[in-house]
Design a protein around this motif. Structure first.
Motif, PDB file in Angstrom:
ATOM      1  N   ALA A   1      42.904  58.775  38.057  1.00  0.00           N
ATOM      2  CA  ALA A   1      41.762  58.480  37.180  1.00  0.00           C
ATOM      3  C   ALA A   1      40.934  57.337  37.734  1.00  0.00           C
ATOM      4  O   ALA A   1      41.457  56.379  38.309  1.00  0.00           O
ATOM      5  N   THR A   2      39.627  57.450  37.559  1.00  0.00           N
ATOM      6  CA  THR A   2      38.692  56.369  37.859  1.00  0.00           C
ATOM      7  C   THR A   2      38.109  55.858  36.551  1.00  0.00           C
ATOM      8  O   THR A   2      37.798  56.649  35.657  1.00  0.00           O
ATOM      9  N   TYR A   3      37.976  54.540  36.442  1.00  0.00           N
ATOM     10  CA  TYR A   3      37.534  53.904  35.205  1.00  0.00           C
ATOM     11  C   TYR A   3      36.220  53.160  35.428  1.00  0.00           C
ATOM     12  O   TYR A   3      35.971  52.606  36.501  1.00  0.00           O
ATOM     13  N   LEU A   4      35.409  53.176  34.394  1.00  0.00           N
ATOM     14  CA  LEU A   4      34.195  52.363  34.370  1.00  0.00           C
ATOM     15  C   LEU A   4      34.501  51.097  33.585  1.00  0.00           C
ATOM     16  O   LEU A   4      34.955  51.163  32.440  1.00  0.00           O
ATOM     17  N   LEU A   5      34.246  49.938  34.183  1.00  0.00           N
ATOM     18  CA  LEU A   5      34.544  48.655  33.566  1.00  0.00           C
ATOM     19  C   LEU A   5      33.256  47.937  33.190  1.00  0.00           C
ATOM     20  O   LEU A   5      32.287  47.946  33.954  1.00  0.00           O
ATOM     21  N   HIS A   6      33.253  47.342  32.008  1.00  0.00           N
ATOM     22  CA  HIS A   6      32.155  46.464  31.607  1.00  0.00           C
ATOM     23  C   HIS A   6      32.658  45.515  30.526  1.00  0.00           C
ATOM     24  O   HIS A   6      33.733  45.715  29.947  1.00  0.00           O
ATOM     25  N   ARG A   7      31.877  44.496  30.253  1.00  0.00           N
ATOM     26  CA  ARG A   7      32.304  43.514  29.257  1.00  0.00           C
ATOM     27  C   ARG A   7      32.410  44.139  27.866  1.00  0.00           C
ATOM     28  O   ARG A   7      31.673  45.061  27.521  1.00  0.00           O
TER      29      ARG A   7
ATOM     30  N   GLU B   1      30.691  46.294  47.055  1.00  0.00           N
ATOM     31  CA  GLU B   1      32.083  46.664  47.327  1.00  0.00           C
ATOM     32  C   GLU B   1      32.922  45.392  47.400  1.00  0.00           C
ATOM     33  O   GLU B   1      32.765  44.584  48.315  1.00  0.00           O
ATOM     34  N   ILE B   2      33.829  45.224  46.445  1.00  0.00           N
ATOM     35  CA  ILE B   2      34.593  43.986  46.338  1.00  0.00           C
ATOM     36  C   ILE B   2      36.009  44.291  45.845  1.00  0.00           C
ATOM     37  O   ILE B   2      36.263  45.355  45.273  1.00  0.00           O
ATOM     38  N   PRO B   3      36.962  43.376  46.033  1.00  0.00           N
ATOM     39  CA  PRO B   3      38.303  43.544  45.459  1.00  0.00           C
ATOM     40  C   PRO B   3      38.253  43.537  43.929  1.00  0.00           C
ATOM     41  O   PRO B   3      37.327  42.990  43.318  1.00  0.00           O
ATOM     42  N   LEU B   4      39.267  44.145  43.320  1.00  0.00           N
ATOM     43  CA  LEU B   4      39.293  44.284  41.862  1.00  0.00           C
ATOM     44  C   LEU B   4      39.253  42.930  41.154  1.00  0.00           C
ATOM     45  O   LEU B   4      38.521  42.765  40.167  1.00  0.00           O
ATOM     46  N   ALA B   5      40.039  41.966  41.623  1.00  0.00           N
ATOM     47  CA  ALA B   5      40.064  40.657  40.958  1.00  0.00           C
ATOM     48  C   ALA B   5      38.680  40.017  40.963  1.00  0.00           C
ATOM     49  O   ALA B   5      38.266  39.400  39.971  1.00  0.00           O
ATOM     50  N   GLN B   6      37.954  40.192  42.057  1.00  0.00           N
ATOM     51  CA  GLN B   6      36.603  39.634  42.136  1.00  0.00           C
ATOM     52  C   GLN B   6      35.657  40.383  41.200  1.00  0.00           C
ATOM     53  O   GLN B   6      34.756  39.786  40.605  1.00  0.00           O
ATOM     54  N   GLN B   7      35.865  41.705  41.069  1.00  0.00           N
ATOM     55  CA  GLN B   7      35.043  42.471  40.138  1.00  0.00           C
ATOM     56  C   GLN B   7      35.233  41.982  38.705  1.00  0.00           C
ATOM     57  O   GLN B   7      34.254  41.763  37.979  1.00  0.00           O
ATOM     58  N   ILE B   8      36.487  41.816  38.299  1.00  0.00           N
ATOM     59  CA  ILE B   8      36.774  41.407  36.928  1.00  0.00           C
ATOM     60  C   ILE B   8      36.195  40.016  36.652  1.00  0.00           C
ATOM     61  O   ILE B   8      35.572  39.778  35.610  1.00  0.00           O
ATOM     62  N   ALA B   9      36.379  39.095  37.605  1.00  0.00           N
ATOM     63  CA  ALA B   9      35.811  37.749  37.438  1.00  0.00           C
ATOM     64  C   ALA B   9      34.290  37.823  37.353  1.00  0.00           C
ATOM     65  O   ALA B   9      33.668  37.132  36.532  1.00  0.00           O
ATOM     66  N   GLY B  10      33.684  38.679  38.174  1.00  0.00           N
ATOM     67  CA  GLY B  10      32.236  38.812  38.169  1.00  0.00           C
ATOM     68  C   GLY B  10      31.709  39.433  36.890  1.00  0.00           C
ATOM     69  O   GLY B  10      30.620  39.072  36.420  1.00  0.00           O
ATOM     70  N   LEU B  11      32.460  40.360  36.299  1.00  0.00           N
ATOM     71  CA  LEU B  11      32.057  40.940  35.016  1.00  0.00           C
ATOM     72  C   LEU B  11      32.089  39.873  33.922  1.00  0.00           C
ATOM     73  O   LEU B  11      31.176  39.793  33.093  1.00  0.00           O
TER      74      LEU B  11
ATOM     75  N   ASP C   1      41.827  41.091  28.920  1.00  0.00           N
ATOM     76  CA  ASP C   1      41.030  40.858  27.707  1.00  0.00           C
ATOM     77  C   ASP C   1      39.551  40.692  28.049  1.00  0.00           C
ATOM     78  O   ASP C   1      39.191  40.097  29.066  1.00  0.00           O
ATOM     79  N   GLY C   2      38.730  41.215  27.165  1.00  0.00           N
ATOM     80  CA  GLY C   2      37.295  41.039  27.320  1.00  0.00           C
ATOM     81  C   GLY C   2      36.609  42.069  28.186  1.00  0.00           C
ATOM     82  O   GLY C   2      35.386  42.044  28.328  1.00  0.00           O
ATOM     83  N   ILE C   3      37.369  42.979  28.786  1.00  0.00           N
ATOM     84  CA  ILE C   3      36.808  44.024  29.644  1.00  0.00           C
ATOM     85  C   ILE C   3      37.227  45.393  29.112  1.00  0.00           C
ATOM     86  O   ILE C   3      38.412  45.632  28.879  1.00  0.00           O
ATOM     87  N   VAL C   4      36.273  46.268  28.919  1.00  0.00           N
ATOM     88  CA  VAL C   4      36.540  47.643  28.486  1.00  0.00           C
ATOM     89  C   VAL C   4      36.665  48.516  29.727  1.00  0.00           C
ATOM     90  O   VAL C   4      35.811  48.480  30.621  1.00  0.00           O
ATOM     91  N   ALA C   5      37.746  49.312  29.795  1.00  0.00           N
ATOM     92  CA  ALA C   5      37.959  50.259  30.898  1.00  0.00           C
ATOM     93  C   ALA C   5      37.936  51.670  30.325  1.00  0.00           C
ATOM     94  O   ALA C   5      38.846  52.068  29.597  1.00  0.00           O
ATOM     95  N   THR C   6      36.903  52.427  30.648  1.00  0.00           N
ATOM     96  CA  THR C   6      36.728  53.778  30.119  1.00  0.00           C
ATOM     97  C   THR C   6      36.970  54.801  31.223  1.00  0.00           C
ATOM     98  O   THR C   6      36.328  54.733  32.278  1.00  0.00           O
ATOM     99  N   PRO C   7      37.906  55.750  31.029  1.00  0.00           N
ATOM    100  CA  PRO C   7      38.092  56.776  32.062  1.00  0.00           C
ATOM    101  C   PRO C   7      36.843  57.645  32.175  1.00  0.00           C
ATOM    102  O   PRO C   7      36.314  58.119  31.177  1.00  0.00           O
TER     103      PRO C   7
END
Length: 304
Positions: free
Chosen positions: A268-274, A126-136, A153-159
């Motif tokens: 909406a909730t999104y799944l994020l990955h590189r 469980e982390i803040p969004l900015a930390q999640q994106i940096a970690g991805l 850029d570089g991160i796919v966000a799928t609903p």
């Protein structure tokens, strides 16, 4: 450079006080000061400005602080991977959670993963969004859930799933005269909303809904969790706007969930990955995540 240098730096940077940092590390202040001096000499920069009254990070210190916690996170995850392998797991999936994502889908999703991929060890963070994106980007996390549709850029966000926006109302509140509450009526009363810096994606989506009316909302308080939001609603201090699943899952009593008037508004909730070809373990997780919404039983409307 050794890990002890980084541990000492992190303690001083977070405490901004050498005595408190030494106490936290269970060492004397003199060896702590020597360790920081060794680190500064190796880096060739000053990390702290220290006076008789205060200790402050330099610009270089601030920059260094952005990276050091990741070193320990990656070390912890390497240790977790080794321990998971020792327990018989043959893979690991590191999943970050931000924005207080809708709680009801995760148990069903994780149960399905455990049933179909029992050899995969799933870890949640469980982390803040900015930390999640940096970690991805850094490979610290394999995937993440958030309510932010734009991760850069570089991160796919799928609903992957949606929840209807509901009004969390204290029992015996005047707006309960409406079975479906007009948004203009909601704005007549104080609201409790999420902090944008903590619930960034959720706050963006709620803000778009509130901008549908010219009238500015009366924000009684901003909070960092839905539990606190429901506590304030239960106490009769404000109305809340949240997904149906969040209100249905609250342990607080004296709360009624009512829909907004008009066509249902959805969060909406999104799944994020590189943005890269996912490994087989991640690909299966993405597939299950996008399908779990169809298996979800919608919560009932009123909750007392």
């Amino acid at each position: 450079m050794e890990l002890r240098h980084l541990r000492c730096f992190l303690a001083v940077a977070e405490e901004l006080h050498f005595a408190r940092a030494a106490e936290r590390l269970h060492i004397d202040q003199s060896p702590l000061s020597r360790t920081i001096k060794e680190l500064e000499e190796e880096l060739g920069v000053l990390l702290f400005i220290r006076t008789t009254r205060s200790t402050q990070l330099t610009r270089a210190g601030h920059l260094f602080l952005e990276h050091v916690p990741r070193v320990f996170m990656m070390l912890d995850q390497a240790l977790d991977s080794v321990k998971a392998a020792a327990r018989g797991f043959h893979g690991q999936l590191r999943v970050a959670l931000s924005d207080g994502i809708m709680p009801s889908r995760l148990p069903a999703l994780l149960a399905q993963c455990r049933e179909e991929d029992p050899e995969v060890d799933i870890r949640l963070f469980e982390i803040p969004l900015a930390q999640q994106i940096a970690g991805l980007h850094d490979g610290i996390y394999d995937a993440g859930f958030s309510m932010a549709e734009d991760a850069g850029d570089g991160i796919v966000a799928t609903p992957v799933w949606e929840d209807e926006v509901m009004v969390a109302v204290p029992a015996r509140h005047p707006v309960l005269a409406f079975k479906k509450i007009p948004l203009v009526e909601v704005l007549r009363y104080p609201l409790v909303l999420g902090y944008p810096v903590i619930c960034e994606g959720h706050a963006r989506q709620i803000d778009r809904i509130l901008r549908m009316q010219v009238q500015e909302p009366l924000v009684a308080q901003r909070v960092g969790s839905f539990d606190v939001m429901m506590t304030l609603v239960s106490a009769g201090l404000a109305l809340g706007l949240a997904g149906a699943a969040h209100i249905a899952s609250t342990r607080e009593s004296g709360i009624v969930a009512r829909p907004l008037e008009g066509n249902p508004l959805m969060l909406a909730t999104y799944l994020l990955h590189r943005d890269a070809e996912p490994a087989p373990i991640l690909a299966r997780f993405v597939e299950r995540s996008t399908a779990v919404d169809s298996k979800f039983d919608r919560p009932t409307i009123d909750k007392f």
